[in-house]
Design a protein around this motif. Structure first.
Motif, PDB file in Angstrom:
ATOM      1  N   THR A   1      -1.487   6.429  36.595  1.00 13.90           N
ATOM      2  CA  THR A   1      -0.741   7.502  35.986  1.00 13.90           C
ATOM      3  C   THR A   1      -1.716   8.586  36.224  1.00 13.90           C
ATOM      4  N   TYR A   2      -1.212   9.956  35.769  1.00 19.09           N
ATOM      5  CA  TYR A   2      -1.822  11.014  35.693  1.00 19.09           C
ATOM      6  C   TYR A   2      -2.936  11.126  35.142  1.00 19.09           C
ATOM      7  N   ILE A   3      -2.873  10.334  33.921  1.00 22.27           N
ATOM      8  CA  ILE A   3      -4.291  10.312  33.111  1.00 22.27           C
ATOM      9  C   ILE A   3      -5.302   9.415  34.098  1.00 22.27           C
ATOM     10  N   ASP A   4      -4.896   8.551  34.649  1.00 25.41           N
ATOM     11  CA  ASP A   4      -5.799   7.843  35.548  1.00 25.41           C
ATOM     12  C   ASP A   4      -6.484   8.513  36.490  1.00 25.41           C
ATOM     13  N   ARG A   5      -5.529   9.424  37.225  1.00 31.39           N
ATOM     14  CA  ARG A   5      -6.050  10.168  38.288  1.00 31.39           C
ATOM     15  C   ARG A   5      -7.008  11.355  37.850  1.00 31.39           C
ATOM     16  N   VAL A   6      -6.560  11.854  36.786  1.00 28.99           N
ATOM     17  CA  VAL A   6      -7.569  13.216  36.316  1.00 28.99           C
ATOM     18  C   VAL A   6      -8.761  12.369  35.896  1.00 28.99           C
ATOM     19  N   THR A   7      -8.847  11.387  35.211  1.00 26.48           N
ATOM     20  CA  THR A   7      -9.997  10.852  34.652  1.00 26.48           C
ATOM     21  C   THR A   7     -10.740  10.488  35.849  1.00 26.48           C
ATOM     22  N   GLY A   8     -10.512   9.785  36.905  1.00 31.48           N
ATOM     23  CA  GLY A   8     -11.102   9.537  38.166  1.00 31.48           C
ATOM     24  C   GLY A   8     -11.799  10.784  39.076  1.00 31.48           C
ATOM     25  N   HIS A   9     -10.973  11.907  38.929  1.00 30.13           N
ATOM     26  CA  HIS A   9     -11.385  12.967  39.743  1.00 30.13           C
ATOM     27  C   HIS A   9     -12.473  13.602  39.149  1.00 30.13           C
ATOM     28  N   SER A  10     -12.461  13.685  37.816  1.00 30.80           N
ATOM     29  CA  SER A  10     -13.558  14.177  37.042  1.00 30.80           C
ATOM     30  C   SER A  10     -15.053  13.765  37.381  1.00 30.80           C
ATOM     31  N   LEU A  11     -14.995  12.808  37.812  1.00 28.44           N
ATOM     32  CA  LEU A  11     -16.556  12.270  38.453  1.00 28.44           C
ATOM     33  C   LEU A  11     -16.995  13.287  39.448  1.00 28.44           C
ATOM     34  N   ALA A  12     -16.145  14.010  40.181  1.00 25.70           N
ATOM     35  CA  ALA A  12     -16.506  14.806  41.144  1.00 25.70           C
ATOM     36  C   ALA A  12     -16.412  16.507  40.591  1.00 25.70           C
ATOM     37  N   MET A  13     -15.956  16.564  39.415  1.00 21.63           N
ATOM     38  CA  MET A  13     -15.453  17.823  39.036  1.00 21.63           C
ATOM     39  C   MET A  13     -16.528  19.097  39.031  1.00 21.63           C
ATOM     40  N   THR A  14     -16.666  20.207  39.348  1.00 20.06           N
ATOM     41  CA  THR A  14     -17.837  21.193  39.532  1.00 20.06           C
ATOM     42  C   THR A  14     -17.350  22.364  38.808  1.00 20.06           C
TER      43      THR A  14
END
Length: 306
Positions: free
Chosen positions: A205-218
């Motif tokens: 889901t979009y929630i899953d994707r945003v959560t995963g991407h946050s690991l590399a958010m700068t």
């Protein structure tokens, strides 16, 4: 009478053609309404009214634009990726509206779960546009609410973003626990967790994707600092798994963890459905880390040779 019979035969002959033309437009231009389809076909020589178009749509379960878009996605191997960005947005808005309608129609006296619907919409927009480019008004428009209604559930856009991550990490940790159940080999355990992560950020889901991407958010240090505790709890899973691996003496386990997470977090950029599955990709990454890529029997050149 002869002319009337001929006209009837001609109408009978053309009926399948009309239906095929309507279905063709449903596939090629799913956003057209029944009046527009009727006008288009009349220009092409078909005598069909807007209500006649709707009858054909209903016959095939295509009476709304959302249903027509779903039919297109289901008819191709690319799925939703076959749709344009605008069409995917329409499909997402339609799905969210359906959730609100179904919740409002509940008869058990429970209030609709609009909080979850808002979370889903916010996650979709954060994934599509980024945090800074998404406004509360955008989120309200996506779910058909007034902007002020969003504040009844979330105090600010920042709180919404954090709530998306809390929900995402909760789901991710639960999926990891399920994946690890029954696995004892340390490499198998690491592979299973990586498979969960890749599946979540590519096809979850979009929630899953945003959560995963946050690991590399700068891009937003202040916001990232508030996500850090959730991120650290998840990374601790990898710390434990890598600590259990039987590695060569002197192997840098911390660097190995960071390298693996970097690999995983970039998959969503280049992943295309239909080639390797997400499980195969994650397994190949772990296998590459475990065995390397150098051909057996080829000795490495000393540094002085370069």
């Amino acid at each position: 009478m002869r002319m009337s019979l001929d006209a009837c035969h001609e109408e009978e002959r053309r009926a399948p053609d009309v239906e095929a033309a309507i279905l063709g437009l449903a596939r090629d231009e799913p956003g057209l309404g029944q009046a527009a389809v009727s006008a288009r076909l009349r220009r092409d020589g078909f005598a069909i009214s807007p209500s006649g178009v709707r009858y054909i749509w209903q016959k095939h379960g295509l009476e709304t634009a959302v249903k027509r878009l779903r039919a297109i996605a289901q008819s191709t191997s690319e799925g939703v990726s076959a749709l344009t960005d605008t069409q995917r947005g329409l499909l997402a808005r339609g799905a969210l509206a359906a959730q609100l309608v179904s919740a409002d129609a509940a008869t058990d006296g429970e209030p609709p779960d609009r909080r979850q619907v808002i979370l889903d919409a916010a996650a979709a927009l954060f994934a599509e546009q980024g945090y800074d480019s998404t406004s509360i008004r955008d989120i309200a428009s996506r779910v058909g609410l007034l902007p002020g209604s969003i504040y009844h559930y979330f105090a600010s856009k920042e709180e919404l973003y954090l709530a998306v991550h809390r929900e995402g990490f909760r789901r991710l940790m639960a999926a990891v626990a399920d994946a690890l159940a029954g696995a004892s080999d340390p490499w198998e355990r690491l592979t299973r967790v990586c498979q969960v992560h890749v599946a979540a950020i590519t096809s979850g889901t979009y929630i899953d994707r945003v959560t995963g991407h946050s690991l590399a958010m700068t891009g937003n240090p202040e916001l990232f600092a508030k996500i850090r505790p959730m991120r650290e709890a998840y990374e601790n899973v990898y710390r434990g798994l890598i600590e259990d691996l039987p590695l060569a003496p002197g192997a840098d386990r911390s660097l190995l963890r960071l390298m693996l997470l970097s690999f995983l977090n970039w998959v969503h950029v280049w992943y295309r459905e239909g080639r390797r599955s997400t499980d195969e990709i994650a397994a190949a990454m772990v296998d590459t880390l475990r065995h390397g890529v150098e051909s057996p029997g080829i000795a490495s050149k000393p540094l002085s040779a370069f």
